[in-house]
Design an enzyme around this catalytic site. Structure first.
Site, PDB file in Angstrom:
ATOM      1  CG  MET A  52     -22.767  27.369  19.800  1.00 36.51           C
ATOM      2  SD  MET A  52     -22.116  29.048  19.844  1.00 36.51           S
ATOM      3  CE  MET A  52     -20.643  28.844  18.858  1.00 36.51           C
ATOM      4  CG  LEU A  68     -15.175  20.483  17.331  1.00 37.40           C
ATOM      5  CD1 LEU A  68     -14.749  19.328  18.228  1.00 37.40           C
ATOM      6  CD2 LEU A  68     -13.958  21.295  16.914  1.00 37.40           C
ATOM      7  CB  ALA A  69     -21.319  19.446  18.950  1.00 39.07           C
ATOM      8  CG  HIS A  70     -17.606  24.253  19.977  1.00 34.34           C
ATOM      9  ND1 HIS A  70     -17.598  23.873  18.663  1.00 34.34           N
ATOM     10  CD2 HIS A  70     -17.354  25.578  19.982  1.00 34.34           C
ATOM     11  CE1 HIS A  70     -17.337  24.928  17.901  1.00 34.34           C
ATOM     12  NE2 HIS A  70     -17.194  25.990  18.671  1.00 34.34           N
ATOM     13  CB  ALA A  71     -21.912  25.981  23.696  1.00 36.61           C
TER      14      ALA A  71
END
Lengths: 152, 90
Positions: A52, A68-71
């Site tokens: 991302m 804010l790490a996310h996938a």
């Protein structure tokens, strides 16, 4: 808004304090491993979170010192999950305003709707507060859970 | 009025902007529909949007638009958001 949190629990396995990280990728991968260790995702999710940032840039650094790490929800997400990684040394993500990062909050949501709901609750925690500072300084998993208002 | 919040996946940082924009708009007494989107949804949603809230990375992606593009630095700072929304809508 409903006061009761619907954030998932944050077991000790999902919390890594004072982690060494050579660069942003290292920091995000550490958060990915914490999500996997806590049982929320399989180990593909960490790579998805890195992708991302590779695709869209360091936009996940949403506030000074906080990434804010996310996938996206998908097969790698086994259930909703949170992970917190505090960094031994701050790491640059390349963000024009909010570098360097001291805390990585990784989030996995079982669906897009659920992901948005979790993000909304996270926004409530970090609005108008010194939550990033307190997380960066936290010395125990219980302290981290207290700041986020979640159980183990 | 329609306001878009834009990020990479349409479910993360754009969600923060949506929640906080709704909070600021209600504080200002402004009625608006706030929609969190990713870049692939931009074309379909852009036409009737009045304001786009996003981070510095996505500005170039937006291209030509009549909407006001507001670049947010700290996504959790509702005071920043309120100041910028007031400037765009006032």
């Amino acid at each position: 808004m409903d006061k009761a949190t619907t954030l998932p629990g944050l077991p000790d396995a999902g919390i890594v304090l004072a982690a060494p990280a050579g660069d942003w990728r290292d920091a995000v991968e550490t958060a990915g491993r914490a999500l996997t260790a806590s049982g929320a995702t399989d180990d593909g999710y960490g790579a998805d979170m890195v992708r991302m940032v590779e695709e869209h840039g360091p936009y996940i650094v949403v506030a000074p010192g906080l990434a804010l790490a996310h996938a996206r929800p998908g097969r790698s997400v086994l259930r909703d999950g949170l992970a917190i990684v505090t960094l031994a040394e701050p790491v640059a993500f390349g963000h024009p305003h909010n570098d360097p990062v001291r805390v990585v909050l990784a989030l996995a949501g079982a669906s897009s709707a659920r992901h948005l709901q979790l993000v909304a609750e996270i926004a409530n925690i970090f609005n108008d507060s010194d939550a990033v500072e307190r997380l960066a300084a936290a010395r125990s998993a219980d302290e981290v859970r207290g700041i986020l208002g979640v159980g183990a | 009025m329609k306001i878009l919040t834009l990020c990479g996946a349409g479910i993360g940082t754009s969600g923060i902007l949506k929640v906080n924009a709704e909070r600021v708009l209600s504080r200002l007494g402004i009625e608006a529909e706030v929609v969190a989107i990713d870049a692939s949804m931009l074309e379909a949603e852009l036409e009737d949007a009045q304001v786009i809230l996003t981070g510095p990375e996505f500005v170039e992606r937006i291209g030509r638009t009549f909407a006001d593009v507001i670049v947010v630095e700290n996504f959790f700072d509702t005071a920043e958001l309120q100041r910028k929304l007031e400037a765009a809508l006032g």
